[in-house]
Design a protein around this motif. Structure first.
Motif, PDB file in Angstrom:
ATOM      1  N   LEU A 144      42.949  46.039  53.698  1.00  0.00           N
ATOM      2  CA  LEU A 144      44.214  45.958  54.537  1.00  0.00           C
ATOM      3  C   LEU A 144      44.060  47.049  55.747  1.00  0.00           C
ATOM      4  O   LEU A 144      43.175  47.686  55.607  1.00  0.00           O
ATOM      5  N   GLU A 184      38.845  59.724  48.525  1.00  0.00           N
ATOM      6  CA  GLU A 184      38.057  58.419  48.069  1.00  0.00           C
ATOM      7  C   GLU A 184      37.657  58.366  46.561  1.00  0.00           C
ATOM      8  O   GLU A 184      37.406  57.462  46.237  1.00  0.00           O
ATOM      9  N   LEU A 201      54.532  41.674  51.756  1.00  0.00           N
ATOM     10  CA  LEU A 201      53.998  42.840  52.074  1.00  0.00           C
ATOM     11  C   LEU A 201      55.237  43.724  52.687  1.00  0.00           C
ATOM     12  O   LEU A 201      56.099  43.044  53.250  1.00  0.00           O
ATOM     13  N   GLY A 218      40.698  35.702  44.541  1.00  0.00           N
ATOM     14  CA  GLY A 218      42.038  36.307  44.980  1.00  0.00           C
ATOM     15  C   GLY A 218      42.135  37.754  44.871  1.00  0.00           C
ATOM     16  O   GLY A 218      43.296  38.355  45.208  1.00  0.00           O
ATOM     17  N   GLU A 219      40.966  38.531  44.709  1.00  0.00           N
ATOM     18  CA  GLU A 219      41.187  40.006  44.791  1.00  0.00           C
ATOM     19  C   GLU A 219      41.461  40.410  46.067  1.00  0.00           C
ATOM     20  O   GLU A 219      40.966  39.869  47.172  1.00  0.00           O
ATOM     21  N   VAL A 220      42.527  41.307  46.231  1.00  0.00           N
ATOM     22  CA  VAL A 220      42.705  41.805  47.624  1.00  0.00           C
ATOM     23  C   VAL A 220      41.424  42.779  47.873  1.00  0.00           C
ATOM     24  O   VAL A 220      41.151  43.755  47.278  1.00  0.00           O
ATOM     25  N   ALA A 275      49.042  48.257  39.008  1.00  0.00           N
ATOM     26  CA  ALA A 275      48.991  49.007  40.584  1.00  0.00           C
ATOM     27  C   ALA A 275      47.865  49.667  40.795  1.00  0.00           C
ATOM     28  O   ALA A 275      47.159  50.407  40.192  1.00  0.00           O
ATOM     29  N   ARG A 276      47.349  49.206  42.084  1.00  0.00           N
ATOM     30  CA  ARG A 276      46.012  49.721  42.370  1.00  0.00           C
ATOM     31  C   ARG A 276      46.258  50.543  43.842  1.00  0.00           C
ATOM     32  O   ARG A 276      47.192  49.993  44.609  1.00  0.00           O
ATOM     33  N   ILE A 277      45.405  51.522  44.131  1.00  0.00           N
ATOM     34  CA  ILE A 277      45.319  52.087  45.539  1.00  0.00           C
ATOM     35  C   ILE A 277      44.100  52.075  46.326  1.00  0.00           C
ATOM     36  O   ILE A 277      43.298  51.968  45.587  1.00  0.00           O
ATOM     37  N   ASP A 278      44.165  52.071  47.773  1.00  0.00           N
ATOM     38  CA  ASP A 278      42.825  51.912  48.493  1.00  0.00           C
ATOM     39  C   ASP A 278      42.109  53.048  48.780  1.00  0.00           C
ATOM     40  O   ASP A 278      42.611  54.206  48.294  1.00  0.00           O
ATOM     41  N   CYS A 279      41.234  52.922  49.113  1.00  0.00           N
ATOM     42  CA  CYS A 279      40.196  54.197  49.253  1.00  0.00           C
ATOM     43  C   CYS A 279      40.572  55.332  49.884  1.00  0.00           C
ATOM     44  O   CYS A 279      40.538  56.524  49.588  1.00  0.00           O
ATOM     45  N   CYS A 292      38.502  47.529  48.571  1.00  0.00           N
ATOM     46  CA  CYS A 292      38.726  48.927  48.785  1.00  0.00           C
ATOM     47  C   CYS A 292      39.930  49.625  47.576  1.00  0.00           C
ATOM     48  O   CYS A 292      40.151  50.651  47.341  1.00  0.00           O
ATOM     49  N   PHE A 293      40.355  48.612  47.027  1.00  0.00           N
ATOM     50  CA  PHE A 293      41.201  49.036  45.862  1.00  0.00           C
ATOM     51  C   PHE A 293      40.634  48.818  44.734  1.00  0.00           C
ATOM     52  O   PHE A 293      40.831  48.322  43.497  1.00  0.00           O
ATOM     53  N   TYR A 294      39.653  50.049  44.388  1.00  0.00           N
ATOM     54  CA  TYR A 294      38.825  50.063  43.467  1.00  0.00           C
ATOM     55  C   TYR A 294      39.266  51.160  42.330  1.00  0.00           C
ATOM     56  O   TYR A 294      38.956  51.538  41.258  1.00  0.00           O
ATOM     57  N   ARG A 295      40.702  51.487  42.521  1.00  0.00           N
ATOM     58  CA  ARG A 295      41.314  52.403  41.682  1.00  0.00           C
ATOM     59  C   ARG A 295      42.589  51.937  41.361  1.00  0.00           C
ATOM     60  O   ARG A 295      43.559  51.406  41.970  1.00  0.00           O
ATOM     61  N   ARG A 296      43.040  52.071  39.726  1.00  0.00           N
ATOM     62  CA  ARG A 296      44.135  51.791  39.213  1.00  0.00           C
ATOM     63  C   ARG A 296      45.007  52.967  39.089  1.00  0.00           C
ATOM     64  O   ARG A 296      44.484  53.963  39.054  1.00  0.00           O
ATOM     65  N   GLY A 309      47.105  34.828  42.016  1.00  0.00           N
ATOM     66  CA  GLY A 309      46.592  35.551  43.038  1.00  0.00           C
ATOM     67  C   GLY A 309      47.246  35.560  44.503  1.00  0.00           C
ATOM     68  O   GLY A 309      46.602  36.046  45.453  1.00  0.00           O
ATOM     69  N   THR A 362      42.001  38.886  51.188  1.00  0.00           N
ATOM     70  CA  THR A 362      41.870  38.405  49.697  1.00  0.00           C
ATOM     71  C   THR A 362      40.463  37.736  49.682  1.00  0.00           C
ATOM     72  O   THR A 362      40.305  36.869  50.552  1.00  0.00           O
ATOM     73  N   CYS A 388      34.549  47.328  51.387  1.00  0.00           N
ATOM     74  CA  CYS A 388      35.024  48.735  51.297  1.00  0.00           C
ATOM     75  C   CYS A 388      33.723  49.437  52.136  1.00  0.00           C
ATOM     76  O   CYS A 388      32.553  49.026  51.608  1.00  0.00           O
ATOM     77  N   HIS A 389      33.958  50.416  53.013  1.00  0.00           N
ATOM     78  CA  HIS A 389      32.945  51.246  53.658  1.00  0.00           C
ATOM     79  C   HIS A 389      32.309  52.137  52.805  1.00  0.00           C
ATOM     80  O   HIS A 389      31.130  52.822  52.805  1.00  0.00           O
ATOM     81  N   THR A 390      33.034  52.256  51.411  1.00  0.00           N
ATOM     82  CA  THR A 390      32.406  53.175  50.156  1.00  0.00           C
ATOM     83  C   THR A 390      31.335  52.225  49.428  1.00  0.00           C
ATOM     84  O   THR A 390      30.640  52.805  48.488  1.00  0.00           O
ATOM     85  N   TRP A 439      48.152  47.892  46.134  1.00  0.00           N
ATOM     86  CA  TRP A 439      48.310  46.513  45.824  1.00  0.00           C
ATOM     87  C   TRP A 439      48.987  46.377  44.425  1.00  0.00           C
ATOM     88  O   TRP A 439      48.440  46.977  43.500  1.00  0.00           O
ATOM     89  N   GLY A 452      37.717  51.417  38.629  1.00  0.00           N
ATOM     90  CA  GLY A 452      37.373  50.110  37.913  1.00  0.00           C
ATOM     91  C   GLY A 452      38.526  49.270  37.700  1.00  0.00           C
ATOM     92  O   GLY A 452      39.616  49.701  38.080  1.00  0.00           O
ATOM     93  N   VAL A 493      46.073  41.676  55.745  1.00  0.00           N
ATOM     94  CA  VAL A 493      45.632  41.953  54.211  1.00  0.00           C
ATOM     95  C   VAL A 493      44.472  40.790  54.034  1.00  0.00           C
ATOM     96  O   VAL A 493      44.754  39.600  54.364  1.00  0.00           O
TER      97      VAL A 493
END
Lengths: 118, 118
Positions: A34, B4, B34, A29-31, B77-81, A104-108, B29, A24, A97-99, B87, A117, A22
């Protein structure tokens, strides 16, 4: 000494020869992301100070940012109690992130929905 | 919408029905631990606001802190691409590591050696 107390780096590779990593942001401290490492990826990361991973989908070693230029400079690498996970504190040269997102954790997660966001 | 960009929670479970979860301290942070989640663990985490995981070694669902009392209250709670990693930003009720350490990542990697502490 047990794997939890030893001062020797002795990763516990899974059946596929991998551990989880992982990354950060060293300051915020943002993840960021992974991914997975095999022995070669971990060795190169330690030697070069830049993050290398094993791509399970592509079946090959890759340096993060090798095509995008968005390398992750490793400020500190840590390993967990049972030595099957690595935490990299990094200085990213660009979006991780490749996007194109910073992380990569851009969604809550909100129930069954995802909110883009913060 | 692709995995994504969708706003639907559609985790991409691996062959064992799991995704990876990383828990960080919501304030500092620091990466605390894990672990892995199956669908039931993720659903309970979302419903209860406390972290549940799937123990691969014990082959059962467990709530973090169920015996120690050191539960992880989920702030976000967040999820990746590609939706195969979660996370959790948490407020821990005590040490997150079963060794009594605040974080499982209590050793820094220096070449082939591990240094305990910061």
């Amino acid at each position: 000494m047990s794997i939890e107390t030893t001062d020797a780096l002795t990763p516990r590779w899974d059946a596929a020869g991998l551990i989880t990593a992982v990354a950060t942001h060293a300051v915020s401290g943002e993840v960021l992301m992974l991914a997975h490492m095999n022995a070669d990826a971990l060795a190169r990361t330690i030697e070069t100070g830049e993050a290398w991973f094993w791509s399970r989908s592509r079946g090959r070693l890759w340096k993060k940012g090798e095509s995008s230029g968005h390398v992750l400079r490793v400020i500190e690498a840590r390993i967990d109690c049972d030595q099957d996970a690595v935490w990299l504190r990094v200085d990213p040269a660009g979006p991780a992130c490749h996007t194109g997102e910073r992380s990569c954790f851009y969604r809550r997660i909100e129930g069954e929905r995802l909110i883009h966001g913060a």
